[in-house]
Design a protein around this motif. Sequence first.
Motif, mmCIF file in Angstrom:
data_model
loop_
_atom_site.group_PDB
_atom_site.id
_atom_site.type_symbol
_atom_site.label_atom_id
_atom_site.label_comp_id
_atom_site.label_asym_id
_atom_site.label_seq_id
_atom_site.Cartn_x
_atom_site.Cartn_y
_atom_site.Cartn_z
ATOM 1 N N MET A 1 22.798 -35.538 4.686
ATOM 2 C CA MET A 1 22.830 -35.605 3.239
ATOM 3 C C MET A 1 24.069 -36.371 2.812
ATOM 4 N N LYS A 2 23.860 -37.419 2.069
ATOM 5 C CA LYS A 2 24.977 -38.205 1.562
ATOM 6 C C LYS A 2 25.580 -37.501 0.350
ATOM 7 N N ILE A 3 26.897 -37.408 0.345
ATOM 8 C CA ILE A 3 27.605 -36.725 -0.737
ATOM 9 C C ILE A 3 28.271 -37.781 -1.605
ATOM 10 N N GLU A 4 27.750 -37.933 -2.821
ATOM 11 C CA GLU A 4 28.250 -38.966 -3.723
ATOM 12 C C GLU A 4 28.813 -38.415 -5.023
ATOM 13 N N SER A 5 28.666 -37.104 -5.235
ATOM 14 C CA SER A 5 29.115 -36.519 -6.492
ATOM 15 C C SER A 5 29.520 -35.062 -6.266
ATOM 16 N N PRO A 6 30.231 -34.465 -7.232
ATOM 17 C CA PRO A 6 30.557 -33.040 -7.107
ATOM 18 C C PRO A 6 29.302 -32.166 -6.986
ATOM 19 N N LYS A 7 28.225 -32.560 -7.654
ATOM 20 C CA LYS A 7 26.982 -31.792 -7.552
ATOM 21 C C LYS A 7 26.405 -31.884 -6.145
ATOM 22 N N ASP A 8 26.440 -33.072 -5.539
ATOM 23 C CA ASP A 8 25.992 -33.212 -4.147
ATOM 24 C C ASP A 8 26.822 -32.312 -3.233
ATOM 25 N N LEU A 9 28.128 -32.279 -3.472
ATOM 26 C CA LEU A 9 29.007 -31.424 -2.676
ATOM 27 C C LEU A 9 28.644 -29.956 -2.866
ATOM 28 N N PHE A 10 28.398 -29.563 -4.112
ATOM 29 C CA PHE A 10 28.012 -28.190 -4.418
ATOM 30 C C PHE A 10 26.742 -27.809 -3.649
ATOM 31 N N ILE A 11 25.747 -28.669 -3.696
ATOM 32 C CA ILE A 11 24.481 -28.391 -3.010
ATOM 33 C C ILE A 11 24.695 -28.313 -1.501
ATOM 34 N N ARG A 12 25.509 -29.206 -0.973
ATOM 35 C CA ARG A 12 25.813 -29.180 0.467
ATOM 36 C C ARG A 12 26.472 -27.854 0.854
ATOM 37 N N LEU A 13 27.501 -27.466 0.106
ATOM 38 C CA LEU A 13 28.230 -26.244 0.427
ATOM 39 C C LEU A 13 27.383 -24.990 0.208
ATOM 40 N N LEU A 14 26.540 -25.010 -0.812
ATOM 41 C CA LEU A 14 25.642 -23.880 -1.046
ATOM 42 C C LEU A 14 24.630 -23.764 0.093
ATOM 43 N N SER A 15 24.137 -24.893 0.569
ATOM 44 C CA SER A 15 23.210 -24.904 1.702
ATOM 45 C C SER A 15 23.889 -24.377 2.956
ATOM 46 N N GLU A 16 25.154 -24.743 3.161
ATOM 47 C CA GLU A 16 25.911 -24.223 4.304
ATOM 48 C C GLU A 16 26.117 -22.720 4.180
ATOM 49 N N ALA A 17 26.417 -22.244 2.970
ATOM 50 C CA ALA A 17 26.608 -20.808 2.751
ATOM 51 C C ALA A 17 25.312 -20.049 3.030
ATOM 52 N N ASN A 18 24.198 -20.617 2.612
ATOM 53 C CA ASN A 18 22.898 -20.005 2.869
ATOM 54 C C ASN A 18 22.661 -19.888 4.375
ATOM 55 N N SER A 19 22.942 -20.952 5.100
ATOM 56 C CA SER A 19 22.810 -20.930 6.553
ATOM 57 C C SER A 19 23.709 -19.859 7.161
ATOM 58 N N ALA A 20 24.950 -19.797 6.698
ATOM 59 C CA ALA A 20 25.905 -18.824 7.234
ATOM 60 C C ALA A 20 25.426 -17.395 7.013
ATOM 61 N N GLU A 21 24.956 -17.108 5.816
ATOM 62 C CA GLU A 21 24.511 -15.742 5.518
ATOM 63 C C GLU A 21 23.288 -15.373 6.352
ATOM 64 N N LYS A 22 22.380 -16.305 6.529
ATOM 65 C CA LYS A 22 21.192 -16.009 7.339
ATOM 66 C C LYS A 22 21.575 -15.792 8.798
ATOM 67 N N GLN A 23 22.543 -16.554 9.297
ATOM 68 C CA GLN A 23 23.020 -16.334 10.665
ATOM 69 C C GLN A 23 23.642 -14.946 10.787
ATOM 70 N N MET A 24 24.371 -14.531 9.754
ATOM 71 C CA MET A 24 25.016 -13.213 9.802
ATOM 72 C C MET A 24 23.996 -12.074 9.740
ATOM 73 N N THR A 25 22.874 -12.279 9.062
ATOM 74 C CA THR A 25 21.866 -11.212 9.041
ATOM 75 C C THR A 25 21.310 -10.964 10.444
ATOM 76 N N ARG A 26 21.374 -11.975 11.298
ATOM 77 C CA ARG A 26 20.936 -11.796 12.689
ATOM 78 C C ARG A 26 22.065 -11.277 13.583
ATOM 79 N N SER A 27 23.304 -11.588 13.232
ATOM 80 C CA SER A 27 24.436 -11.240 14.081
ATOM 81 C C SER A 27 24.989 -9.829 13.825
ATOM 82 N N LEU A 28 25.002 -9.411 12.588
ATOM 83 C CA LEU A 28 25.605 -8.106 12.270
ATOM 84 C C LEU A 28 24.948 -6.928 13.007
#
Length: 163
Positions: A1-28
Amino acid sequence: MKIESPKDLFIRLLSEANSAEKQMTRSLPKMARAADDEKLVEAFKEHLEETRAQVERIEQVVDSDDSIRLRRIKNYGMESLIDEAQELIDNSEKGPVRDAGLIGAAQKVEHLEIAAYGTLATLADQLGFTQAKQLLAETLQEEKSADEKLTKLAKNDVNRKAG
């Protein structure tokens, strides 16, 4: 995903947070089974429920604005921290020393999440995503509280037993 704006960055980081939380639901659950101290086991189980609610909150953030769409992005930082925790489990006996290590591993996760949600809440505010900011700030506070709870558990109980 190309990051060209603060909104692109927001979506990227939110997508990463979503991935992290889903990984934690399996790890905890694995961390809870690996822990010996009952208070630590309970803390992991409680945080699993919080984590599930945080996944739902991310979905609410997405639903709060039609222009927000999650991307399929893996959070490699979280994957690495989970791998470290698994290595600790594989190379230690169940008991106080492992429990102390599990607290440390869990706090690394919390610190990653605190940084992520702090950044996301700030970006949401700057982008005018008022509801998203409130939802992300709620998750940020939960992550900070989880970190504080782990610190207290380590100082007042687990680390003393590990001796």
